[in-house]
Design a protein around this motif. Sequence first.
Motif, PDB file in Angstrom:
ATOM      1  N   ILE A   1      13.956  10.409   8.726  1.00  0.00           N
ATOM      2  CA  ILE A   1      12.712  10.625   9.436  1.00  0.00           C
ATOM      3  C   ILE A   1      13.032  10.912  10.890  1.00  0.00           C
ATOM      4  O   ILE A   1      14.094  10.535  11.396  1.00  0.00           O
ATOM      5  CB  ILE A   1      11.781   9.399   9.348  1.00  0.00           C
TER       6      ILE A   1
ATOM      7  N   ARG B   1       9.069  13.857   8.047  1.00  0.00           N
ATOM      8  CA  ARG B   1       9.735  13.188   6.939  1.00  0.00           C
ATOM      9  C   ARG B   1      10.509  14.189   6.098  1.00  0.00           C
ATOM     10  O   ARG B   1      10.021  15.265   5.792  1.00  0.00           O
ATOM     11  CB  ARG B   1       8.719  12.465   6.052  1.00  0.00           C
TER      12      ARG B   1
ATOM     13  N   PRO C   1       8.240   0.840  -0.513  1.00  0.00           N
ATOM     14  CA  PRO C   1       8.205   2.104   0.233  1.00  0.00           C
ATOM     15  C   PRO C   1       6.880   2.837   0.061  1.00  0.00           C
ATOM     16  O   PRO C   1       6.409   3.494   1.000  1.00  0.00           O
ATOM     17  CB  PRO C   1       9.366   2.899  -0.371  1.00  0.00           C
TER      18      PRO C   1
ATOM     19  N   SER D   1       4.568   3.997   3.171  1.00  0.00           N
ATOM     20  CA  SER D   1       4.167   5.393   3.335  1.00  0.00           C
ATOM     21  C   SER D   1       2.646   5.525   3.432  1.00  0.00           C
ATOM     22  O   SER D   1       2.129   6.278   4.261  1.00  0.00           O
ATOM     23  CB  SER D   1       4.695   6.217   2.159  1.00  0.00           C
ATOM     24  N   LYS D   2       1.944   4.773   2.614  1.00  0.00           N
ATOM     25  CA  LYS D   2       0.477   4.836   2.621  1.00  0.00           C
ATOM     26  C   LYS D   2      -0.076   4.350   3.957  1.00  0.00           C
ATOM     27  O   LYS D   2      -1.004   4.959   4.515  1.00  0.00           O
ATOM     28  CB  LYS D   2      -0.071   3.984   1.478  1.00  0.00           C
TER      29      LYS D   2
ATOM     30  N   ARG E   1       0.489   6.998   6.645  1.00  0.00           N
ATOM     31  CA  ARG E   1      -0.473   8.106   6.512  1.00  0.00           C
ATOM     32  C   ARG E   1      -1.837   7.691   7.045  1.00  0.00           C
ATOM     33  O   ARG E   1      -2.521   8.474   7.706  1.00  0.00           O
ATOM     34  CB  ARG E   1      -0.575   8.547   5.059  1.00  0.00           C
TER      35      ARG E   1
ATOM     36  N   SER F   1      14.294   4.389   8.218  1.00  0.00           N
ATOM     37  CA  SER F   1      13.772   4.858   6.926  1.00  0.00           C
ATOM     38  C   SER F   1      12.665   3.930   6.466  1.00  0.00           C
ATOM     39  O   SER F   1      12.569   2.775   6.893  1.00  0.00           O
ATOM     40  CB  SER F   1      14.876   4.908   5.867  1.00  0.00           C
ATOM     41  N   MET F   2      11.811   4.463   5.567  1.00  0.00           N
ATOM     42  CA  MET F   2      10.715   3.655   5.040  1.00  0.00           C
ATOM     43  C   MET F   2      11.219   2.558   4.114  1.00  0.00           C
ATOM     44  O   MET F   2      10.690   1.442   4.115  1.00  0.00           O
ATOM     45  CB  MET F   2       9.720   4.554   4.303  1.00  0.00           C
TER      46      MET F   2
END
Length: 312
Positions: free
Chosen positions: A56, A51, A30, A34-35, A38, A18-19
Amino acid sequence: MSNFGDLEIFARVVGAGSMSAAGRELGLSPAVVSKRLRRLEDRLGTRLLQRTTRQIALTEAGQGFYERVVAILAGVEEAEAFVSRRSAIARGTLKVSAPTSFGRMHIAPNLGDFMKNNDDLNINLLLSDDLVDIVGEGFDVAIRIAELEDSSLVARKLAPVRRVLCATPEYLAENGTPKILDDLAHHNCLTHQVSDTWRMEGPEGDVSVRPAGNIHTNSSEVVREAVLAGLGIALRSTWDVGRELADGRLVQILPEFESTSNVGIYAIYPSRQFLPAKVRVFIDYLAQIFGGVPYWESGLSTQETPKLKKEA
């Protein structure tokens, strides 16, 4: 690595599952994790992770990318350690998979001395009888008891496996001691599954026995407890019942028949050009304490089974 690159963040997310968990390991929020993911996907032009709010999962492209990233990061870690003259020092977290019974009986009790000599190392030991995906689940090394087939992974044999037929003296006193292999048909044989087959080597070569009994289970530990309770005859590894054989709680029967010698205890790890120090020292330690004649064979007699040559 002191500077958390996008590749390491991606690998940590996959390994942690997981993030948020990866963020805790890296000291990042988190949102930042996530950034960065991406940004990595945008740069590659493909989606690496599926996700959901709960979990995930790697895409097909993500799986192949992850396997290569893990190898790259391991190589970078080893290169940095070499340059800084720390290649002999084990650091970080070592993630290990091992079979439940063997891990409990022979890895956990031996961790004390190993950890004392490697105080910069943390161990994450997961015990399971399932065949884990070493690369996909982020394991550094897995201990397996098997007859290994061709694999893209690297294997080092730590010890041989000897499986013997055994029962308690009480069971044999009440039911008689088998004199030949066919006598097993008249005894209660304890098996893992109804379709279990005992493959052994005897004086005339390989033999197979289809044992029958009134207890079937998917748990090796249940079979162990059943044979110790005097409920029947079992084919057990000496690493599992060596102590009981040595002190007389179990008796080996038909000693001329033992399991195939092709099975061994192996350390399995991803094929890498540079083996991380933490993996190397752990495998070397296990090879040292298990190697040669394993300690669980102490006090046991080993019968060499002669193979009869077939006449031409």
